[in-house]
Design an enzyme around this catalytic site. Structure first.
Site, PDB file in Angstrom:
ATOM      1  N   HIS A  94       0.821  -1.207   0.000  1.00 17.08           N
ATOM      2  CA  HIS A  94       0.000   0.000   0.000  1.00 17.08           C
ATOM      3  C   HIS A  94       0.856   1.258   0.000  1.00 17.08           C
ATOM      4  O   HIS A  94       0.433   2.303  -0.501  1.00 17.08           O
ATOM      5  CB  HIS A  94      -0.957   0.000   1.199  1.00 17.08           C
ATOM      6  CG  HIS A  94      -2.324   0.518   0.858  1.00 17.08           C
ATOM      7  ND1 HIS A  94      -3.183  -0.147   0.010  1.00 17.08           N
ATOM      8  CD2 HIS A  94      -2.965   1.661   1.215  1.00 17.08           C
ATOM      9  CE1 HIS A  94      -4.293   0.553  -0.130  1.00 17.08           C
ATOM     10  NE2 HIS A  94      -4.181   1.657   0.585  1.00 17.08           N
TER      11      HIS A  94
ATOM     12  N   ARG B 248       1.527   1.949  -3.461  1.00 20.58           N
ATOM     13  CA  ARG B 248       0.320   2.554  -4.038  1.00 20.58           C
ATOM     14  C   ARG B 248       0.283   4.054  -3.716  1.00 20.58           C
ATOM     15  O   ARG B 248      -0.018   4.881  -4.580  1.00 20.58           O
ATOM     16  CB  ARG B 248      -0.912   1.841  -3.477  1.00 20.58           C
ATOM     17  CG  ARG B 248      -2.270   2.338  -3.974  1.00 20.58           C
ATOM     18  CD  ARG B 248      -3.340   1.344  -3.516  1.00 20.58           C
ATOM     19  NE  ARG B 248      -4.687   1.869  -3.603  1.00 20.58           N
ATOM     20  CZ  ARG B 248      -5.425   1.869  -4.716  1.00 20.58           C
ATOM     21  NH1 ARG B 248      -4.927   1.416  -5.848  1.00 20.58           N
ATOM     22  NH2 ARG B 248      -6.666   2.339  -4.701  1.00 20.58           N
TER      23      ARG B 248
ATOM     24  N   TYR C 157      -4.120  12.704  -0.990  1.00 22.09           N
ATOM     25  CA  TYR C 157      -2.762  12.796  -1.518  1.00 22.09           C
ATOM     26  C   TYR C 157      -2.332  14.234  -1.762  1.00 22.09           C
ATOM     27  O   TYR C 157      -1.151  14.495  -1.976  1.00 22.09           O
ATOM     28  CB  TYR C 157      -2.637  11.980  -2.808  1.00 22.09           C
ATOM     29  CG  TYR C 157      -2.790  10.496  -2.567  1.00 22.09           C
ATOM     30  CD1 TYR C 157      -1.770   9.761  -1.972  1.00 22.09           C
ATOM     31  CD2 TYR C 157      -3.971   9.839  -2.883  1.00 22.09           C
ATOM     32  CE1 TYR C 157      -1.912   8.406  -1.711  1.00 22.09           C
ATOM     33  CE2 TYR C 157      -4.127   8.477  -2.632  1.00 22.09           C
ATOM     34  CZ  TYR C 157      -3.091   7.774  -2.047  1.00 22.09           C
ATOM     35  OH  TYR C 157      -3.247   6.444  -1.786  1.00 22.09           O
TER      36      TYR C 157
END
Length: 302
Positions: A246, A249, A281
């Protein structure tokens, strides 16, 4: 006699069939309902339509007394709100008593990511003459090139990869499907592994398999196995950071945004249903934005 079990089972079917929810999501919903039903039994409430705001306040107090985190409480409220929305839509209750219950504000954790210098160390540790080294290289190149989830990577089949146009067919959460492009580095690593190392691993199993990533015995690689591989790569690279699928990712998304990709495109590539899931993000790209501003604006500095 209450009707809790009957309605919860009907709600389970609704989640599985109509909402196409993942098994983990269904499991969490059922656990939240089970806890709420136990509370109703303790309060001698036998009908779901008898739940009111006062009873909900008592329930929230109980959750608070159990020292549950805000995220956990928010999820339970969300589960019950969805459950009552379902009951209301099917005329099992007249209204949804949870509709005006406010969610506790949760602090969204800023996702960790790797800098390019750290990634380069991981790309350089694998022995590309060894079948497992070829597999590991293909694995990390794929995870970084696509940002796919570990479950999506684990479930990938050879038939899902189209080298002619450089895309992968990804089966995501809730059986949602998308096509994911991948670049030249991932293409080279995958072709090397599939045409060489994978064939060697497959012979050990003595059987055929369509799974892309195989373990040392020739069987399908598990999510746990993928995490173990990354741990060993970090150890080989003598790095002190923790790397998990992750995190790759997160790195994929952060690097795209840092290089100017728009939010909607990143949302689609990640397979996020809601843009809010992608917007987290933006927190990790603020330093990059400041750097660009300070070096680009005519009056940003003397």
């Amino acid at each position: 006699m209450n009707n809790f079990t009957e309605y919860s089972e009907a709600f389970r079917e609704y989640l599985q069939i109509e909402k196409n929810a993942s098994p983990l999501t269904v499991k969490h919903y059922m656990e939240d309902l089970k806890r709420f039903f136990a509370f109703l039994d303790e309060e001698a409430v036998s009908r779901l339509e008898d739940v009111d705001h006062q009873l909900i306040r008592i329930y929230l107090t109980r959750l608070h007394d159990q020292h549950l985190g805000r995220r956990s409480v928010s999820r339970k409220i969300s589960s019950l709100k969805s459950f009552y929305r379902y009951l209301e839509r099917h005329n099992h209750v007249k209204d949804n008593p949870f509709i005006y219950v406010s969610m506790p504000k949760t602090d969204k954790a800023i996702p960790g990511f790797l800098y390019m210098e750290e990634l380069e160390k991981l790309f350089e540790v694998n022995d590309l003459t060894d079948p497992l080294g070829q597999r590991n290289q293909a694995l990390i190149e794929t995870l970084y090139a696509t940002g796919i989830r570990v479950s999506e990577c684990q479930g990938m089949a050879l038939s899902d990869i189209d080298f002619a146009i450089g895309t992968m067919f990804i089966k995501g959460k809730g059986n949602k499907e998308r096509y994911m492009p991948f670049g030249r580095f991932a293409e080279i690593a995958l072709e090397t592994y599939i045409n060489d190392g994978r064939e060697t691993l497959l012979k050990k199993a003595g059987s055929t398999s369509d799974a892309v990533f195989l373990n040392a015995r020739g069987g399908s690689l598990t999510a746990r196995g993928i995490n173990t591989i990354l741990d060993k790569m970090v150890e080989k690279a003598a790095m002190t950071v923790h790397v998990h699928p992750h995190k790759l990712r997160h790195t994929f998304a952060t690097h795209l945004l840092n290089e100017g990709a728009d939010m909607r495109t990143v949302q689609e590539l990640l397979g996020h249903e809601n843009l809010s899931s992608t917007q987290i993000y933006t927190h990790v790209t603020k330093d990059r934005l400041r750097h660009v501003y300070m070096n680009s604006h005519p009056r940003a500095k003397e």
